[in-house]
Enzyme design. Structure first.
Site, mmCIF file in Angstrom:
data_model
loop_
_atom_site.group_PDB
_atom_site.id
_atom_site.type_symbol
_atom_site.label_atom_id
_atom_site.label_comp_id
_atom_site.label_asym_id
_atom_site.label_seq_id
_atom_site.Cartn_x
_atom_site.Cartn_y
_atom_site.Cartn_z
ATOM 1 N N ILE A 178 -2.808 11.854 0.663
ATOM 2 C CA ILE A 178 -1.501 11.793 0.009
ATOM 3 C C ILE A 178 -1.595 10.968 -1.276
ATOM 4 O O ILE A 178 -0.744 11.075 -2.139
ATOM 5 C CB ILE A 178 -0.387 11.203 0.917
ATOM 6 C CG1 ILE A 178 -0.680 9.752 1.308
ATOM 7 C CG2 ILE A 178 -0.157 12.060 2.140
ATOM 8 C CD1 ILE A 178 0.543 9.016 1.846
ATOM 9 N N ASP A 179 -2.644 10.133 -1.390
ATOM 10 C CA ASP A 179 -2.730 9.199 -2.515
ATOM 11 C C ASP A 179 -3.127 9.873 -3.841
ATOM 12 O O ASP A 179 -2.943 9.291 -4.909
ATOM 13 C CB ASP A 179 -3.750 8.079 -2.212
ATOM 14 C CG ASP A 179 -3.424 7.334 -0.929
ATOM 15 O OD1 ASP A 179 -2.246 7.328 -0.525
ATOM 16 O OD2 ASP A 179 -4.357 6.760 -0.328
ATOM 17 N N MET A 206 3.711 4.513 -0.639
ATOM 18 C CA MET A 206 2.275 4.368 -0.376
ATOM 19 C C MET A 206 1.454 4.737 -1.617
ATOM 20 O O MET A 206 2.001 4.895 -2.702
ATOM 21 C CB MET A 206 1.877 5.241 0.808
ATOM 22 C CG MET A 206 2.253 4.656 2.146
ATOM 23 S SD MET A 206 1.585 5.675 3.483
ATOM 24 C CE MET A 206 1.791 4.587 4.874
ATOM 25 N N GLN A 250 6.233 9.272 4.697
ATOM 26 C CA GLN A 250 5.659 10.048 3.579
ATOM 27 C C GLN A 250 4.485 10.926 4.012
ATOM 28 O O GLN A 250 4.086 11.843 3.311
ATOM 29 C CB GLN A 250 5.133 9.098 2.490
ATOM 30 C CG GLN A 250 6.201 8.314 1.805
ATOM 31 C CD GLN A 250 5.644 7.057 1.149
ATOM 32 O OE1 GLN A 250 5.327 7.068 -0.025
ATOM 33 N NE2 GLN A 250 5.520 5.981 1.898
HETATM 34 O O1 F6P Z 1 -4.663 6.727 2.313
HETATM 35 C C1 F6P Z 1 -3.465 7.192 2.837
HETATM 36 C C2 F6P Z 1 -2.570 6.056 3.233
HETATM 37 O O2 F6P Z 1 -1.356 6.592 3.718
HETATM 38 C C3 F6P Z 1 -2.307 5.008 2.148
HETATM 39 O O3 F6P Z 1 -1.361 5.433 1.198
HETATM 40 C C4 F6P Z 1 -1.890 3.826 2.977
HETATM 41 O O4 F6P Z 1 -2.148 2.601 2.320
HETATM 42 C C5 F6P Z 1 -2.743 3.955 4.201
HETATM 43 O O5 F6P Z 1 -3.144 5.315 4.290
HETATM 44 C C6 F6P Z 1 -2.052 3.570 5.479
HETATM 45 O O6 F6P Z 1 -2.982 3.630 6.497
HETATM 46 P P1 F6P Z 1 -2.644 3.551 8.049
HETATM 47 O O7 F6P Z 1 -2.177 4.914 8.465
HETATM 48 O O8 F6P Z 1 -3.944 3.194 8.674
HETATM 49 O O9 F6P Z 1 -1.579 2.533 8.221
#
Ligand code: F6P
Length: 342
Positions: free
Chosen positions: A126-127, A169, A274
């Site tokens: 998603i990033d 995010m 998101q």
């Molecule tokens: O890399 C995708 C992402 O959703 C980032 O935007 C966010 O910082 C991270 O993963 C969150 O990770 P987790 O699902 O381990 O909390």
């Protein structure tokens, strides 16, 4: 041929369309596909599931991944890389399609260099922060969800004459904040690429209020940092790839805005909302195109590559190119967003 497929790292909408496309394209060519469960963890533990036309029927519209995922890094624990190589043989694989972001594909790239060469990568996150591809699937869904949330925050902000801070995010790249912010008509977008100057933020918000606009929307990326104090870390625990869990900047920012301007401020952290739910049409189509192309690379024995979207075409690039640098936001796009600040 027997082709394995795994999905690793944070899930995102569009993974199931890739799995479906890989199975369909391979089966048309008379090949078999097996699902490796939970990313690289499944390769370490020899944990698989069968994939058939029936099992991928109806998954196009589903978020997440039917294979499961994990943030397992086989390079973290002694002996795990060997297990991956052994299990590749035990599973009877001729090739592996690894679907993931910088971490999962970073492992794929290292494995290719370490002799497990029959791997093809498919970019997801998603990033939208992967080099060598213009967009990753998951991103379009995430920005549409964030935009809808911003729209909803706007009506309540307007009624109460408040400042609304929306934390989104995106890790260390500001793509989600920037594009969701532009689409949602944000008054201010704060991204990791530009340290936050709190005085400047408050001046812009004050100017707006003095013009008679009594509410504002501020979108802040979770990875944004204050000029003065640097990054806010919710907890310092690192994952297997050495990443900290981000979050908390929205609350900090909201408090500073309220203190410095005197305007009532509320904060919403959009979080995993998101990443959940059904993929948009764009992400379904992109995932489908990438999945089909990944199998075609396998069939042509073009290993050590990642499929990518460049312009309107799906191309292939060396795996290592995809993971060598983080793709941060395009400053020309940020300049466009700035036209609407305040
Ligand atoms: O890399 C995708 C992402 O959703 C980032 O935007 C966010 O910082 C991270 O993963 C969150 O990770 P987790 O699902 O381990 O909390």
């Amino acid at each position: 041929m027997r082709i394995g497929i795994l999905t690793g790292g944070g899930d995102c909408p569009g993974l199931n369309p890739v799995i479906r496309a890989v199975v369909r394209r391979a089966m048309i060519a008379g090949h078999q596909v097996i699902g490796v469960k939970n990313g690289w963890k499944g390769m370490v533990e020899n944990d698989t599931m069968s994939l058939t036309l029936e099992s991928v029927s109806g998954i196009l519209l589903k978020g997440g991944t039917i294979l499961g995922t994990s943030r397992t890094n086989p390079y973290k624990k002694e002996g795990d890389v060997e297990k991956v190589k052994e299990n590749f043989k035990k599973m009877g694989l001729d090739a592996l399609v690894a679907v993931g972001g910088e971490d999962t594909l970073g492992v794929a790239s290292k494995l290719v260099k370490d002799g497990l060469s029959n791997i093809v990568g498919v970019p997801k996150t998603i990033d939208n922060d992967l080099s060598a591809t213009d967009y990753t699937f998951g991103f379009d869904t995430a920005i549409n969800i964030a935009m809808e949330c911003i729209d909803r925050l706007r009506t309540t902000a307007e009624s109460h004459h408040r400042i609304m801070v929306a934390e989104v995010m995106g890790r260390h790249a500001g793509w989600i904040a920037l594009e969701a912010g532009i689409a949602g008509g944000a008054d201010m977008i704060l991204i990791p690429e530009i340290p936050i100057d709190i005085e400047e933020v408050c001046d812009i918000l004050k100017n707006k209020r003095e013009r008679g606009k009594l509410f504002s929307i501020v979108v802040v990326a979770e990875g944004a940092q204050f000029k003065e104090t640097g990054m806010i870390l919710q907890e310092k625990k690192l994952d297997a790839f050495g990443h900290v869990r981000l979050g908390g900047i929205g609350e900090e920012l909201g408090q500073l805005i309220e203190k410095n301007t005197g305007y009532e401020t509320r904060v919403s952290v959009l979080g995993h909302i998101q990443r959940g739910g059904s993929p948009t049409a764009f992400d379904r189509v992109l995932g489908t195109r990438l999945g089909v192309k990944a199998v075609e690379l396998v069939l042509n024995k073009r290993f050590g590559k990642m499929v990518a979207l460049q312009g309107v075409k799906i191309v292939d690039v060396p795996l290592e190119e995809a993971v060598k640098a983080l793709k941060t936001v395009d400053m020309e796009l940020y300049d466009i967003a700035k036209v609407f600040f305040g």
